[in-house]
Design a protein around this motif. Structure first.
Motif, PDB file in Angstrom:
ATOM      1  N   LEU A 155     -11.026  36.982 -13.684  1.00 50.88           N
ATOM      2  CA  LEU A 155     -11.569  36.892 -15.031  1.00 50.88           C
ATOM      3  C   LEU A 155     -11.271  35.531 -15.653  1.00 50.88           C
ATOM      4  O   LEU A 155     -10.341  34.841 -15.264  1.00 50.88           O
ATOM      5  CB  LEU A 155     -10.968  37.995 -15.900  1.00 50.88           C
ATOM      6  CG  LEU A 155     -11.502  39.407 -15.637  1.00 50.88           C
ATOM      7  CD1 LEU A 155     -10.698  40.402 -16.452  1.00 50.88           C
ATOM      8  CD2 LEU A 155     -12.956  39.523 -15.988  1.00 50.88           C
ATOM      9  N   LYS A 156     -12.026  35.176 -16.649  1.00 49.76           N
ATOM     10  CA  LYS A 156     -11.819  33.896 -17.327  1.00 49.76           C
ATOM     11  C   LYS A 156     -10.411  33.803 -17.899  1.00 49.76           C
ATOM     12  O   LYS A 156      -9.969  34.678 -18.620  1.00 49.76           O
ATOM     13  CB  LYS A 156     -12.837  33.763 -18.462  1.00 49.76           C
ATOM     14  CG  LYS A 156     -12.692  32.438 -19.227  1.00 49.76           C
ATOM     15  CD  LYS A 156     -13.700  32.348 -20.341  1.00 49.76           C
ATOM     16  CE  LYS A 156     -13.536  31.067 -21.117  1.00 49.76           C
ATOM     17  NZ  LYS A 156     -14.474  30.958 -22.228  1.00 49.76           N
ATOM     18  N   LEU A 157      -9.703  32.730 -17.589  1.00 48.67           N
ATOM     19  CA  LEU A 157      -8.350  32.541 -18.079  1.00 48.67           C
ATOM     20  C   LEU A 157      -8.389  32.005 -19.497  1.00 48.67           C
ATOM     21  O   LEU A 157      -9.255  31.225 -19.871  1.00 48.67           O
ATOM     22  CB  LEU A 157      -7.597  31.552 -17.195  1.00 48.67           C
ATOM     23  CG  LEU A 157      -7.528  31.888 -15.714  1.00 48.67           C
ATOM     24  CD1 LEU A 157      -6.700  30.830 -15.003  1.00 48.67           C
ATOM     25  CD2 LEU A 157      -6.925  33.256 -15.505  1.00 48.67           C
ATOM     26  N   PHE A 158      -7.439  32.439 -20.305  1.00 54.15           N
ATOM     27  CA  PHE A 158      -7.285  31.830 -21.630  1.00 54.15           C
ATOM     28  C   PHE A 158      -6.612  30.489 -21.440  1.00 54.15           C
ATOM     29  O   PHE A 158      -5.577  30.371 -20.824  1.00 54.15           O
ATOM     30  CB  PHE A 158      -6.442  32.744 -22.527  1.00 54.15           C
ATOM     31  CG  PHE A 158      -6.241  32.172 -23.892  1.00 54.15           C
ATOM     32  CD1 PHE A 158      -4.982  31.815 -24.315  1.00 54.15           C
ATOM     33  CD2 PHE A 158      -7.318  31.989 -24.748  1.00 54.15           C
ATOM     34  CE1 PHE A 158      -4.793  31.293 -25.572  1.00 54.15           C
ATOM     35  CE2 PHE A 158      -7.139  31.469 -25.996  1.00 54.15           C
ATOM     36  CZ  PHE A 158      -5.872  31.112 -26.420  1.00 54.15           C
ATOM     37  N   SER A 159      -7.197  29.426 -21.974  1.00 49.52           N
ATOM     38  CA  SER A 159      -6.822  28.077 -21.579  1.00 49.52           C
ATOM     39  C   SER A 159      -5.450  27.644 -22.070  1.00 49.52           C
ATOM     40  O   SER A 159      -4.803  26.817 -21.445  1.00 49.52           O
ATOM     41  CB  SER A 159      -7.877  27.085 -22.093  1.00 49.52           C
ATOM     42  OG  SER A 159      -7.985  27.172 -23.495  1.00 49.52           O
ATOM     43  N   ARG A 161     -18.647  38.437 -22.838  1.00 56.19           N
ATOM     44  CA  ARG A 161     -19.881  37.685 -22.592  1.00 56.19           C
ATOM     45  C   ARG A 161     -21.056  38.592 -22.266  1.00 56.19           C
ATOM     46  O   ARG A 161     -22.216  38.182 -22.408  1.00 56.19           O
ATOM     47  CB  ARG A 161     -19.630  36.664 -21.484  1.00 56.19           C
ATOM     48  CG  ARG A 161     -18.774  35.501 -21.941  1.00 56.19           C
ATOM     49  CD  ARG A 161     -18.251  34.675 -20.799  1.00 56.19           C
ATOM     50  NE  ARG A 161     -17.238  35.383 -20.020  1.00 56.19           N
ATOM     51  CZ  ARG A 161     -16.476  34.808 -19.096  1.00 56.19           C
ATOM     52  NH1 ARG A 161     -16.623  33.524 -18.847  1.00 56.19           N
ATOM     53  NH2 ARG A 161     -15.575  35.507 -18.427  1.00 56.19           N
ATOM     54  N   ILE A 162     -20.788  39.810 -21.829  1.00 54.79           N
ATOM     55  CA  ILE A 162     -21.875  40.776 -21.624  1.00 54.79           C
ATOM     56  C   ILE A 162     -22.613  40.990 -22.941  1.00 54.79           C
ATOM     57  O   ILE A 162     -23.849  40.968 -23.006  1.00 54.79           O
ATOM     58  CB  ILE A 162     -21.318  42.112 -21.096  1.00 54.79           C
ATOM     59  CG1 ILE A 162     -20.798  41.950 -19.666  1.00 54.79           C
ATOM     60  CG2 ILE A 162     -22.391  43.201 -21.143  1.00 54.79           C
ATOM     61  CD1 ILE A 162     -20.098  43.183 -19.126  1.00 54.79           C
ATOM     62  N   GLN A 163     -21.849  41.203 -23.990  1.00 52.41           N
ATOM     63  CA  GLN A 163     -22.415  41.452 -25.307  1.00 52.41           C
ATOM     64  C   GLN A 163     -23.047  40.197 -25.879  1.00 52.41           C
ATOM     65  O   GLN A 163     -24.163  40.230 -26.420  1.00 52.41           O
ATOM     66  CB  GLN A 163     -21.290  41.946 -26.214  1.00 52.41           C
ATOM     67  CG  GLN A 163     -21.699  42.437 -27.565  1.00 52.41           C
ATOM     68  CD  GLN A 163     -20.548  43.172 -28.233  1.00 52.41           C
ATOM     69  OE1 GLN A 163     -20.370  44.365 -28.047  1.00 52.41           O
ATOM     70  NE2 GLN A 163     -19.755  42.465 -29.002  1.00 52.41           N
ATOM     71  N   ALA A 164     -22.354  39.071 -25.751  1.00 56.61           N
ATOM     72  CA  ALA A 164     -22.849  37.828 -26.337  1.00 56.61           C
ATOM     73  C   ALA A 164     -24.155  37.371 -25.696  1.00 56.61           C
ATOM     74  O   ALA A 164     -25.029  36.824 -26.377  1.00 56.61           O
ATOM     75  CB  ALA A 164     -21.790  36.742 -26.196  1.00 56.61           C
ATOM     76  N   LEU A 165     -24.288  37.606 -24.398  1.00 58.58           N
ATOM     77  CA  LEU A 165     -25.477  37.166 -23.670  1.00 58.58           C
ATOM     78  C   LEU A 165     -26.522  38.272 -23.528  1.00 58.58           C
ATOM     79  O   LEU A 165     -27.561  38.066 -22.900  1.00 58.58           O
ATOM     80  CB  LEU A 165     -25.071  36.658 -22.277  1.00 58.58           C
ATOM     81  CG  LEU A 165     -24.172  35.421 -22.274  1.00 58.58           C
ATOM     82  CD1 LEU A 165     -23.646  35.132 -20.864  1.00 58.58           C
ATOM     83  CD2 LEU A 165     -24.920  34.206 -22.820  1.00 58.58           C
ATOM     84  N   ASP A 166     -26.226  39.442 -24.118  1.00 53.48           N
ATOM     85  CA  ASP A 166     -27.153  40.579 -24.110  1.00 53.48           C
ATOM     86  C   ASP A 166     -27.573  40.947 -22.680  1.00 53.48           C
ATOM     87  O   ASP A 166     -28.753  41.086 -22.370  1.00 53.48           O
ATOM     88  CB  ASP A 166     -28.391  40.276 -24.958  1.00 53.48           C
ATOM     89  CG  ASP A 166     -29.221  41.531 -25.228  1.00 53.48           C
ATOM     90  OD1 ASP A 166     -28.637  42.626 -25.255  1.00 53.48           O
ATOM     91  OD2 ASP A 166     -30.452  41.409 -25.390  1.00 53.48           O
ATOM     92  N   GLY A 208     -14.144  37.972 -29.300  1.00 58.63           N
ATOM     93  CA  GLY A 208     -13.509  37.203 -30.362  1.00 58.63           C
ATOM     94  C   GLY A 208     -12.832  35.960 -29.848  1.00 58.63           C
ATOM     95  O   GLY A 208     -12.796  34.923 -30.521  1.00 58.63           O
ATOM     96  N   VAL A 209     -12.307  36.037 -28.635  1.00 56.44           N
ATOM     97  CA  VAL A 209     -11.647  34.884 -28.009  1.00 56.44           C
ATOM     98  C   VAL A 209     -12.637  34.050 -27.208  1.00 56.44           C
ATOM     99  O   VAL A 209     -12.794  32.847 -27.426  1.00 56.44           O
ATOM    100  CB  VAL A 209     -10.483  35.348 -27.106  1.00 56.44           C
ATOM    101  CG1 VAL A 209      -9.812  34.154 -26.428  1.00 56.44           C
ATOM    102  CG2 VAL A 209      -9.461  36.141 -27.914  1.00 56.44           C
ATOM    103  N   ASP A 210     -13.323  34.694 -26.254  1.00 60.09           N
ATOM    104  CA  ASP A 210     -14.140  33.953 -25.297  1.00 60.09           C
ATOM    105  C   ASP A 210     -15.460  33.449 -25.864  1.00 60.09           C
ATOM    106  O   ASP A 210     -16.009  32.464 -25.381  1.00 60.09           O
ATOM    107  CB  ASP A 210     -14.437  34.833 -24.076  1.00 60.09           C
ATOM    108  CG  ASP A 210     -13.211  35.044 -23.204  1.00 60.09           C
ATOM    109  OD1 ASP A 210     -12.331  34.169 -23.198  1.00 60.09           O
ATOM    110  OD2 ASP A 210     -13.129  36.096 -22.535  1.00 60.09           O
ATOM    111  N   VAL A 211     -15.978  34.130 -26.864  1.00 61.78           N
ATOM    112  CA  VAL A 211     -17.267  33.736 -27.448  1.00 61.78           C
ATOM    113  C   VAL A 211     -17.071  33.007 -28.772  1.00 61.78           C
ATOM    114  O   VAL A 211     -17.636  31.939 -29.003  1.00 61.78           O
ATOM    115  CB  VAL A 211     -18.175  34.967 -27.635  1.00 61.78           C
ATOM    116  CG1 VAL A 211     -19.500  34.549 -28.281  1.00 61.78           C
ATOM    117  CG2 VAL A 211     -18.422  35.672 -26.303  1.00 61.78           C
TER     118      VAL A 211
END
Length: 326
Positions: free
Chosen positions: A7-11, A244-249, A302-305
């Motif tokens: 999964l995407k790491l928090f930077s 990102r599923i939600q953000a990118l629909d 809230g974090v990734d998008v």
């Protein structure tokens, strides 16, 4: 298996979470203050030193802060050791008493930590099985399960392609492969593309063929954007609570034969810790009851998008739910 590390790491690395020659450092203080809400001070936990850990991706870091705020409200003396690199390192930190509390996924323990190759499809049965196994073999116990939170694998596509191809479930891919084989194109991580519990197993279970020439091997973040545009592939490998599923629909295909392992959430501590402080169950169960895939999608987004700090996202959610106050 490093499934969660994909999964995407928090930077931004959390202070105190770095590995040293002597192991993990002692952690840092909780970054934001909270006061009791529906979580009231617990006399048995007053001043008890508890270190909360997490793995190194967004959802885990947010969950760690949720746990920290809950324990602060209950009166514990809390230290933050979130963002530990690698699932195995986080697990070892719990077993070796470097951390005391960590949210965990049933599938991670069953497959990665305990080497089981046959996941149990039913969420409750999988939870009970992994709990029993971890108590007996590892001195780790599970409690406060969130059986409506399942951060497992999935295949998704953009809405335009979903409507155009008429696919809603993984079973629909067999029909699509028979009628329009050129449309079966996939964006996958290299590990998922080759593992039996990844794409080869999906194809075998659902009865469709995967043409290697129609598979693009990409990193996680690129898969989401490539799937959203639909240019590199029609179908992409995703994780079901990724914001990102939600953000990118994106349209997530239903795993109607329940092929993918369950990755339900629960809190894990050492057996002796829960025996000494059984009140932890009362602190965490109401939180687990509020968590589900949609809540996790919103928290992760809230974090990734939105680019917010995970501690702020976690505290705002805890306040909104009434668990703590400012």
């Amino acid at each position: 298996m490093s499934r969660r590390g994909a999964l995407k790491l928090f930077s931004a690395a959390a202070a105190g979470a770095a590995l040293t020659g002597c192991g993990l450092s002692s952690g840092s203080s909780v970054p934001l203050s909270v006061r009791p809400g529906s979580i009231k001070p617990v006399p048995e936990l007053e001043g008890v030193p508890l270190t909360v850990g997490s793995k190194d991706f967004t959802e885990q870091i947010v969950l760690a802060y949720i746990a920290e705020f809950a324990l602060v409200a209950a009166g514990a003396d809390v230290r933050d050791l979130s963002n530990i690199t690698g699932s195995a390192s986080a697990r070892n930190a719990l077993v070796s008493k470097q951390i005391d509390v960590v949210w965990e996924y049933t599938g991670s323990s069953w497959i990665s930590y305990n080497g089981k190759t046959d996941p149990i499809p039913d969420a409750i049965a999988q939870y009970e099985a992994v709990r029993k196994l971890d108590i007996e073999q590892n001195g780790v116990t599970w409690f406060a399960p969130s059986l409506n939170s399942d951060n497992t694998y999935a295949l998704a596509l953009n809405r335009e392609n979903a409507d155009r191809l008429g696919v809603h479930t993984l079973s629909d891919l067999k029909r699509l492969g028979q009628e329009k084989p050129d449309e079966l194109s996939f964006c996958l991580e290299s590990e998922f593309a080759s593992r039996n519990d990844g794409m080869p197993g999906v194809a075998e279970t659902y009865g469709f063929a995967v043409d290697p020439g129609r598979v693009e091997t990409l990193n996680t973040g690129t898969i989401y954007t490539a799937t959203a545009t639909g240019k590199a592939c029609n179908f992409g490998e995703v994780f079901t609570t990724d914001g990102r599923i939600q953000a990118l629909d994106l349209k997530v295909l239903e795993d109607d034969k329940k092929f993918f392992p369950r990755y339900n959430l629960a809190v894990t501590v050492r057996v002796d810790m829960l025996e000494k402080y059984p009140q932890l169950e009362d602190v965490f169960q109401p939180i687990s009851d509020r968590l589900n895939n949609q809540e996790l999608l919103d928290l992760n987004a809230g974090v990734d998008v939105d680019g917010r700090d995970p501690a702020d996202v976690a505290r705002d959610w805890m306040v909104k739910q009434g668990f703590v106050t400012l």
